[in-house]
Scaffold this motif. Structure first.
Motif, short mmCIF file in Angstrom:
data_model
loop_
_atom_site.label_atom_id
_atom_site.label_comp_id
_atom_site.label_asym_id
_atom_site.label_seq_id
_atom_site.Cartn_x
_atom_site.Cartn_y
_atom_site.Cartn_z
N ALA A 52 -3.03 -12.22 0.04
CA ALA A 52 -2.16 -11.30 0.91
C ALA A 52 -0.66 -11.35 0.07
N PHE A 53 -0.59 -9.97 -0.40
CA PHE A 53 1.04 -9.56 -0.84
C PHE A 53 1.55 -8.44 0.13
N THR A 54 2.44 -8.93 1.02
CA THR A 54 2.74 -8.13 1.99
C THR A 54 3.92 -7.19 1.82
N VAL A 55 3.82 -6.19 2.47
CA VAL A 55 4.86 -5.24 2.29
C VAL A 55 5.33 -4.35 3.72
N ARG A 56 6.51 -4.48 4.21
CA ARG A 56 6.87 -3.78 5.18
C ARG A 56 7.64 -2.71 5.16
N LEU A 57 7.13 -1.36 5.77
CA LEU A 57 7.82 -0.20 5.61
C LEU A 57 8.75 0.04 6.87
N PRO A 58 9.79 0.84 6.85
CA PRO A 58 10.43 1.40 7.90
C PRO A 58 9.72 2.55 8.04
N ASP A 59 10.28 3.43 8.85
CA ASP A 59 9.70 4.70 9.52
C ASP A 59 8.92 5.70 8.25
N LEU A 60 9.56 6.27 7.67
CA LEU A 60 8.79 7.10 6.56
C LEU A 60 9.34 6.80 5.15
N ASP A 61 10.02 5.73 4.79
CA ASP A 61 10.65 5.33 3.73
C ASP A 61 9.66 4.22 2.70
N SER A 62 8.93 4.86 1.62
CA SER A 62 8.25 4.04 1.06
C SER A 62 8.65 3.35 -0.38
N THR A 63 10.16 3.36 -0.37
CA THR A 63 10.64 2.91 -1.72
C THR A 63 10.31 1.45 -1.87
N ILE A 64 10.33 0.69 -1.02
CA ILE A 64 9.77 -0.78 -1.31
C ILE A 64 8.29 -0.99 -1.84
N LEU A 65 7.53 -0.10 -1.47
CA LEU A 65 6.18 -0.23 -2.03
C LEU A 65 5.99 0.27 -3.34
N HIS A 66 6.86 1.37 -3.61
CA HIS A 66 6.75 1.33 -5.14
C HIS A 66 7.63 0.40 -5.83
N TYR A 67 8.44 -0.29 -5.23
CA TYR A 67 8.74 -1.35 -6.18
C TYR A 67 7.95 -2.58 -6.26
N ALA A 68 7.26 -2.79 -4.94
CA ALA A 68 6.44 -4.01 -4.71
C ALA A 68 4.97 -3.86 -5.68
N VAL A 69 4.60 -2.45 -5.60
CA VAL A 69 3.36 -2.47 -6.43
C VAL A 69 3.25 -3.14 -7.80
N ASP A 70 4.63 -2.58 -8.38
CA ASP A 70 4.97 -3.20 -9.85
C ASP A 70 4.78 -4.77 -9.97
N ARG A 71 4.79 -5.55 -9.13
CA ARG A 71 5.06 -6.98 -9.00
C ARG A 71 3.51 -7.69 -8.33
N VAL A 72 2.59 -6.74 -8.26
CA VAL A 72 1.18 -7.33 -7.84
C VAL A 72 0.62 -8.07 -9.02
N LYS A 73 -0.28 -8.99 -8.83
CA LYS A 73 -0.68 -9.88 -9.80
C LYS A 73 -2.53 -9.69 -9.42
N PRO A 74 -3.30 -9.79 -10.56
CA PRO A 74 -4.43 -9.80 -10.26
C PRO A 74 -5.07 -10.80 -9.12
N GLY A 75 -5.96 -10.27 -8.30
CA GLY A 75 -6.20 -11.01 -7.21
C GLY A 75 -5.54 -10.86 -6.03
N HIS A 76 -4.39 -10.36 -5.98
CA HIS A 76 -3.58 -9.97 -4.69
C HIS A 76 -4.27 -8.69 -4.09
N VAL A 77 -4.05 -8.89 -2.60
CA VAL A 77 -4.45 -7.63 -1.81
C VAL A 77 -3.10 -7.16 -1.34
N LEU A 78 -2.71 -5.80 -1.67
CA LEU A 78 -1.64 -5.30 -1.14
C LEU A 78 -1.75 -4.81 0.48
#
Length: 222
Positions: A52-78
């Motif tokens: 598990a590679f976790t991300v928590r989003l506020p209401d409709l802002d996906s900024t952190i998701l775009h940042y986080a996906v670039d830090r995913v490594k092989p084998g992570h589940v977003l």
């Protein structure tokens, strides 16, 4: 404000390989917590095991998701906590493509996805509440990466084992999985024999022990 937790180490390949042989429904026979309720596979790639590679989003802002996906490594589940909202999708073609390019094993969303034909084409397993044409935005307000999240009723810590298949999504601690792995493997090994016995005329209630339990406590009616 954006909260950035440490990127979790990917779980050992031996553990992932062992977990990949166990169905989430088998685990459901042995425990009652750690299950995300109401999520289903959206693509034909509908089985995944990873970290598990976790991300928590506020209401409709996906900024952190775009940042986080670039830090995913092989084998992570977003694993995305979008609050379960069903009016906006937080994952579409670009996030899914980036996740697949980075080697993500799957994407799990407590919320919605979009661009379904693209997700199917990319071949990445995506588990969500459904699809929506309305989307989140890159607004720069707030969000969190690799912090504890809640996914459809399941408490999830970064680094947990994720087992996702057509029956649903399950989250377990490394130690919790090892504690039930032997039982789960044995349970799956005996199922073919039970099917053969039922086909040969045996009663399921006798094979499972249900008959003895019922008859020991049965109240006979005249």
């Amino acid at each position: 404000m954006f909260t950035l937790g440490a990127v979790p180490e990917v779980l050992p390949a031996t553990l992932i390989e062992r977990a990949s042989l166990i169905a989430s429904s088998t685990i459901g026979h042995m425990r009652d917590h750690g299950f995300a309720h109401g999520l289903s596979a959206l693509t034909n790639a509908n089985t995944a095991v990873g970290t598990a590679f976790t991300v928590r989003l506020p209401d409709l802002d996906s900024t952190i998701l775009h940042y986080a996906v670039d830090r995913v490594k092989p084998g992570h589940v977003l694993v995305i906590d979008a609050g379960g909202r069903q009016d906006r999708a937080s994952v579409g073609a670009m996030v899914a493509f980036a996740a697949r390019y980075r080697g993500a094993a799957a994407i799990v969303i407590d919320g919605m996805a979009t661009d379904l034909p693209d997700l199917i084409e990319f071949g990445i397993p995506v588990f969500a509440r459904g699809v929506s044409p309305r989307t989140t935005r890159v607004l720069g307000i707030e969000g969190a990466m690799n912090v504890p999240v809640t996914i459809a009723g399941a408490a999830v810590q970064p680094g947990m084992l994720v087992i996702a298949d057509q029956d649903g999504v399950t989250f377990l601690d490394h130690a919790d999985f090892l504690a039930i792995a032997d039982r789960a493997e044995k349970a799956q090994e005996i199922e073919p024999g039970i099917k053969q016995a039922v086909a040969a005329g045996k009663a399921l209630s006798e094979l499972s022990g249900a008959a003895d339990l019922v008859e020991a406590k049965a109240l006979a009616l005249a």
